[in-house]
Write a protein that holds these residues in place. Sequence first.
Motif, PDB file in Angstrom:
ATOM      1  N   ALA A  70      39.363  49.423  38.492  1.00 22.72           N
ATOM      2  CA  ALA A  70      39.234  48.946  39.871  1.00 22.72           C
ATOM      3  C   ALA A  70      37.937  49.453  40.484  1.00 22.72           C
ATOM      4  O   ALA A  70      37.264  48.725  41.223  1.00 22.72           O
ATOM      5  N   TYR A  71      37.569  50.676  40.180  1.00 21.36           N
ATOM      6  CA  TYR A  71      36.303  51.222  40.677  1.00 21.36           C
ATOM      7  C   TYR A  71      35.129  50.421  40.122  1.00 21.36           C
ATOM      8  O   TYR A  71      34.194  50.072  40.845  1.00 21.36           O
ATOM      9  N   ASN A  72      35.186  50.096  38.835  1.00 19.86           N
ATOM     10  CA  ASN A  72      34.077  49.391  38.183  1.00 19.86           C
ATOM     11  C   ASN A  72      33.919  47.958  38.668  1.00 19.86           C
ATOM     12  O   ASN A  72      32.808  47.434  38.681  1.00 19.86           O
ATOM     13  N   VAL A  73      35.006  47.298  39.061  1.00 20.02           N
ATOM     14  CA  VAL A  73      34.920  45.917  39.516  1.00 20.02           C
ATOM     15  C   VAL A  73      34.953  45.820  41.039  1.00 20.02           C
ATOM     16  O   VAL A  73      35.113  44.728  41.576  1.00 20.02           O
ATOM     17  N   ALA A  74      34.784  46.939  41.706  1.00 23.61           N
ATOM     18  CA  ALA A  74      34.899  47.051  43.166  1.00 23.61           C
ATOM     19  C   ALA A  74      34.518  45.775  43.903  1.00 23.61           C
ATOM     20  O   ALA A  74      33.425  45.265  43.761  1.00 23.61           O
ATOM     21  N   GLN A  96      48.570  47.898  47.965  1.00 27.16           N
ATOM     22  CA  GLN A  96      47.643  48.022  46.863  1.00 27.16           C
ATOM     23  C   GLN A  96      46.644  46.883  46.931  1.00 27.16           C
ATOM     24  O   GLN A  96      46.988  45.738  47.205  1.00 27.16           O
ATOM     25  N   ASP A  97      45.374  47.197  46.693  1.00 26.86           N
ATOM     26  CA  ASP A  97      44.318  46.198  46.710  1.00 26.86           C
ATOM     27  C   ASP A  97      44.573  45.186  45.596  1.00 26.86           C
ATOM     28  O   ASP A  97      45.003  45.538  44.504  1.00 26.86           O
ATOM     29  N   GLU A  98      44.303  43.901  45.857  1.00 23.52           N
ATOM     30  CA  GLU A  98      44.553  42.845  44.872  1.00 23.52           C
ATOM     31  C   GLU A  98      43.769  43.084  43.596  1.00 23.52           C
ATOM     32  O   GLU A  98      44.245  42.823  42.512  1.00 23.52           O
ATOM     33  N   THR A  99      42.538  43.600  43.710  1.00 24.97           N
ATOM     34  CA  THR A  99      41.719  43.855  42.534  1.00 24.97           C
ATOM     35  C   THR A  99      42.398  44.869  41.636  1.00 24.97           C
ATOM     36  O   THR A  99      42.516  44.675  40.434  1.00 24.97           O
TER      37      THR A  99
END
Length: 124
Positions: A70-74, A96-99
């Motif tokens: 999730a951090y990498n595709v922020a 929770q964030d969708e990503t």
Amino acid sequence: MSFSLSTFTVEINGTPTIAFQARWHVEADDICRGWPNLHWDEISSKGPRSGVALPPIIKVRLARASEKAAYNVAGNDVEFYGEVKIVKLIDASGRQDETDASVSTENVSDDAIAEQQDAHIGDG
């Protein structure tokens, strides 16, 4: 000597809330203390009976695979704390964030799926 960055997650009341990268755990601990102070109104909660604001339980730890992804595709939910990129894993309401949700379901390995199917077949 150069050290690589590690991805850390800050949990607030047991919920992974933000992810960021730092070289040392001490740096991560400083961010874990500072970032919540700037966002105190978002993360503090009221007790169910007393109406008194309860301090949140805040912990820092190494990020899990889905949190690193999730951090990498922020997506759009990125901010900076000093020079450190902060990625929110949940929104202010605690969802929770969708990503992060899509990354965590996409990273399920075929072996884990096969184990679940084998366990289901063995049950009945």
